[in-house]
Write a protein that holds these residues in place. Structure first.
Motif, PDB file in Angstrom:
ATOM      1  N   GLU A   1       4.716   9.566  81.924  1.00 52.02           N
ATOM      2  CA  GLU A   1       4.571   8.926  80.619  1.00 52.02           C
ATOM      3  C   GLU A   1       3.314   9.433  79.917  1.00 52.02           C
ATOM      4  O   GLU A   1       2.202   9.286  80.435  1.00 52.02           O
ATOM      5  CB  GLU A   1       4.496   7.405  80.766  1.00 52.02           C
ATOM      6  N   GLY A   2       3.491  10.048  78.744  1.00 49.84           N
ATOM      7  CA  GLY A   2       2.364  10.487  77.920  1.00 49.84           C
ATOM      8  C   GLY A   2       1.385  11.376  78.645  1.00 49.84           C
ATOM      9  O   GLY A   2       0.180  11.327  78.388  1.00 49.84           O
ATOM     10  N   LEU A   3       1.880  12.235  79.532  1.00 50.58           N
ATOM     11  CA  LEU A   3       1.025  12.997  80.440  1.00 50.58           C
ATOM     12  C   LEU A   3       0.253  14.092  79.711  1.00 50.58           C
ATOM     13  O   LEU A   3       0.805  14.843  78.902  1.00 50.58           O
ATOM     14  CB  LEU A   3       1.883  13.629  81.534  1.00 50.58           C
ATOM     15  N   GLY A   4      -1.047  14.174  80.013  1.00 47.77           N
ATOM     16  CA  GLY A   4      -1.877  15.251  79.481  1.00 47.77           C
ATOM     17  C   GLY A   4      -2.958  15.632  80.461  1.00 47.77           C
ATOM     18  O   GLY A   4      -3.470  14.774  81.189  1.00 47.77           O
ATOM     19  N   ILE A   5      -3.285  16.910  80.502  1.00 51.04           N
ATOM     20  CA  ILE A   5      -4.377  17.369  81.359  1.00 51.04           C
ATOM     21  C   ILE A   5      -5.150  18.460  80.623  1.00 51.04           C
ATOM     22  O   ILE A   5      -4.578  19.362  80.018  1.00 51.04           O
ATOM     23  CB  ILE A   5      -3.868  17.876  82.730  1.00 51.04           C
ATOM     24  N   LEU A   6      -6.468  18.339  80.665  1.00 51.00           N
ATOM     25  CA  LEU A   6      -7.374  19.197  79.906  1.00 51.00           C
ATOM     26  C   LEU A   6      -8.016  20.209  80.851  1.00 51.00           C
ATOM     27  O   LEU A   6      -8.557  19.844  81.887  1.00 51.00           O
ATOM     28  CB  LEU A   6      -8.447  18.331  79.249  1.00 51.00           C
ATOM     29  N   PHE A   7      -7.936  21.471  80.484  1.00 48.00           N
ATOM     30  CA  PHE A   7      -8.546  22.546  81.260  1.00 48.00           C
ATOM     31  C   PHE A   7      -9.669  23.193  80.460  1.00 48.00           C
ATOM     32  O   PHE A   7      -9.666  23.159  79.225  1.00 48.00           O
ATOM     33  CB  PHE A   7      -7.529  23.642  81.589  1.00 48.00           C
TER      34      PHE A   7
ATOM     35  N   LEU B   1      -1.244  20.558  79.369  1.00 46.28           N
ATOM     36  CA  LEU B   1      -0.070  19.723  79.116  1.00 46.28           C
ATOM     37  C   LEU B   1      -0.511  18.571  78.225  1.00 46.28           C
ATOM     38  O   LEU B   1      -1.633  18.069  78.366  1.00 46.28           O
ATOM     39  CB  LEU B   1       0.510  19.156  80.411  1.00 46.28           C
ATOM     40  N   ARG B   2       0.394  18.126  77.333  1.00 42.76           N
ATOM     41  CA  ARG B   2       0.049  16.967  76.524  1.00 42.76           C
ATOM     42  C   ARG B   2       1.311  16.260  76.031  1.00 42.76           C
ATOM     43  O   ARG B   2       2.292  16.904  75.658  1.00 42.76           O
ATOM     44  CB  ARG B   2      -0.829  17.351  75.336  1.00 42.76           C
ATOM     45  N   ASP B   3       1.253  14.942  76.078  1.00 40.96           N
ATOM     46  CA  ASP B   3       2.315  14.089  75.557  1.00 40.96           C
ATOM     47  C   ASP B   3       3.665  14.404  76.205  1.00 40.96           C
ATOM     48  O   ASP B   3       4.688  14.490  75.533  1.00 40.96           O
ATOM     49  CB  ASP B   3       2.412  14.222  74.035  1.00 40.96           C
TER      50      ASP B   3
ATOM     51  N   ASP C   1      -5.596  13.657  82.625  1.00 44.17           N
ATOM     52  CA  ASP C   1      -6.629  13.153  81.724  1.00 44.17           C
ATOM     53  C   ASP C   1      -6.063  12.138  80.745  1.00 44.17           C
ATOM     54  O   ASP C   1      -6.801  11.348  80.171  1.00 44.17           O
ATOM     55  CB  ASP C   1      -7.267  14.317  80.951  1.00 44.17           C
ATOM     56  N   GLU C   2      -4.762  12.169  80.557  1.00 44.26           N
ATOM     57  CA  GLU C   2      -4.072  11.181  79.728  1.00 44.26           C
ATOM     58  C   GLU C   2      -2.743  10.831  80.388  1.00 44.26           C
ATOM     59  O   GLU C   2      -2.161  11.654  81.097  1.00 44.26           O
ATOM     60  CB  GLU C   2      -3.772  11.728  78.328  1.00 44.26           C
ATOM     61  N   GLY C   3      -2.265   9.616  80.137  1.00 39.05           N
ATOM     62  CA  GLY C   3      -0.953   9.231  80.614  1.00 39.05           C
ATOM     63  C   GLY C   3      -0.923   8.998  82.110  1.00 39.05           C
ATOM     64  O   GLY C   3      -1.955   8.825  82.760  1.00 39.05           O
ATOM     65  N   SER C   4       0.282   9.005  82.672  1.00 38.33           N
ATOM     66  CA  SER C   4       0.429   8.651  84.088  1.00 38.33           C
ATOM     67  C   SER C   4       1.623   9.362  84.717  1.00 38.33           C
ATOM     68  O   SER C   4       2.551   9.786  84.039  1.00 38.33           O
ATOM     69  CB  SER C   4       0.626   7.137  84.222  1.00 38.33           C
TER      70      SER C   4
ATOM     71  N   ASP D   1       6.913  24.302  76.483  1.00 41.52           N
ATOM     72  CA  ASP D   1       6.460  25.322  75.541  1.00 41.52           C
ATOM     73  C   ASP D   1       5.119  24.883  74.966  1.00 41.52           C
ATOM     74  O   ASP D   1       5.013  23.797  74.387  1.00 41.52           O
ATOM     75  CB  ASP D   1       7.488  25.496  74.421  1.00 41.52           C
ATOM     76  N   LYS D   2       4.109  25.710  75.184  1.00 39.95           N
ATOM     77  CA  LYS D   2       2.748  25.411  74.718  1.00 39.95           C
ATOM     78  C   LYS D   2       2.274  24.056  75.251  1.00 39.95           C
ATOM     79  O   LYS D   2       1.603  23.296  74.556  1.00 39.95           O
ATOM     80  CB  LYS D   2       2.677  25.444  73.191  1.00 39.95           C
ATOM     81  N   GLY D   3       2.626  23.771  76.493  1.00 33.23           N
ATOM     82  CA  GLY D   3       2.149  22.561  77.150  1.00 33.23           C
ATOM     83  C   GLY D   3       2.867  21.283  76.762  1.00 33.23           C
ATOM     84  O   GLY D   3       2.480  20.202  77.197  1.00 33.23           O
TER      85      GLY D   3
END
Length: 247
Positions: free
Chosen positions: A10-16, A45-47, A82-85, A223-225
């Motif tokens: 859900e709403g997954l995001g990770i910042l590199f 990855l985001r959203d 970093d975001e979501g779960s 595509d593009k995370g």
């Protein structure tokens, strides 16, 4: 998590960071706040949101660098978002960076016991499955050889053999079928067929369209995370191929 979901994202995001993994501060971790990207950082990855039902076979596709292996590691718990779960209902058998965790100076026999134990097998289970692991890997004559003296192909055979003996309900696979000779790949195919026939859930990252069509019924196109398409695997591959050919 709903009982019907084996994996819920859900709403997954990770910042590199460009040179290394960007990490949240302690304040962010305890306060639950999300991070904005800073110079030199990007969202791998985001959203990203989706559910996987028990027994489903999911193929993840996309160009290199679009977040496929990162998503697999988040599901496996190797990375933290970093975001979501990410919620996983049941244990996982991870075929990710497949030869990781083996110790060069230990023998094949010692590595089987160590690695299987780290994956949660009891000593009795390891003893019961030991011969099957060695026979599948075709390493009966090398069982007392130090791991560091094995060829790369032998190392891959051993790693696949150990992990494929795990009884976890969710199988995570990252390009492992691209390695090894033709005969061993066919053994891997048959073993995965057996696991799927038992009702295991498959989450499979691959560039091999033939393998994706063979094992998967549903696809996720990154595509593009971001999740560009969640649909039957044939539709996902058609969309991916069209985008790729369009440049």
């Amino acid at each position: 998590m709903a009982e019907s979901a084996a994996i819920r994202v859900e709403g997954l995001g990770i910042l590199f960071r460009r040179n290394r993994r960007g990490r949240r501060s302690l304040k962010d971790l305890f306060a639950g706040t999300s991070r904005r990207s800073r110079p030199g950082e990007f969202w791998a990855l985001r959203d990203v949101s989706f559910d996987v039902r028990p027994g489903e076979s999911i193929g993840v596709v996309g160009r290199n660098g679009q977040g496929k292996s990162t998503l697999l590691k988040l599901v496996a718990g190797v990375l933290l978002p970093d975001e979501g779960s990410v919620a996983v209902n049941g244990g996982v058998a991870p075929l990710i960076e497949i030869t990781g965790g083996f110790v060069g100076d230990l023998t094949v026999r010692e590595n089987v016991r160590l690695t299987a134990g780290l994956h949660g097998m009891s000593r009795a289970e390891v003893n019961r499955r030991f011969d099957d692991i060695i026979d599948f890997a075709e390493l009966a004559e090398s069982v007392d050889t130090p791991y560091k003296h094995l060829s790369n192909g032998m190392k891959v055979r051993l790693a696949f053999s150990v992990v494929s003996q795990l009884e976890e309900p969710i199988l995570l696979v990252d390009e492992v079928l691209a390695v090894g000779d033709k005969a061993f790949r066919e053994k891997c195919y048959k073993r995965i067929d057996e696991l799927l026939a038992e009702g295991r859930t498959l989450f499979f990252v691959s560039h091999n369209e033939k393998d994706l069509r063979r094992f998967c019924t549903r696809g996720l196109y990154l595509d593009k995370g971001r999740l560009a398409l969640d649909a039957p695997i044939g539709d996902v591959l058609d969309r991916y191929n069209a985008d790729y050919n369009a440049g």
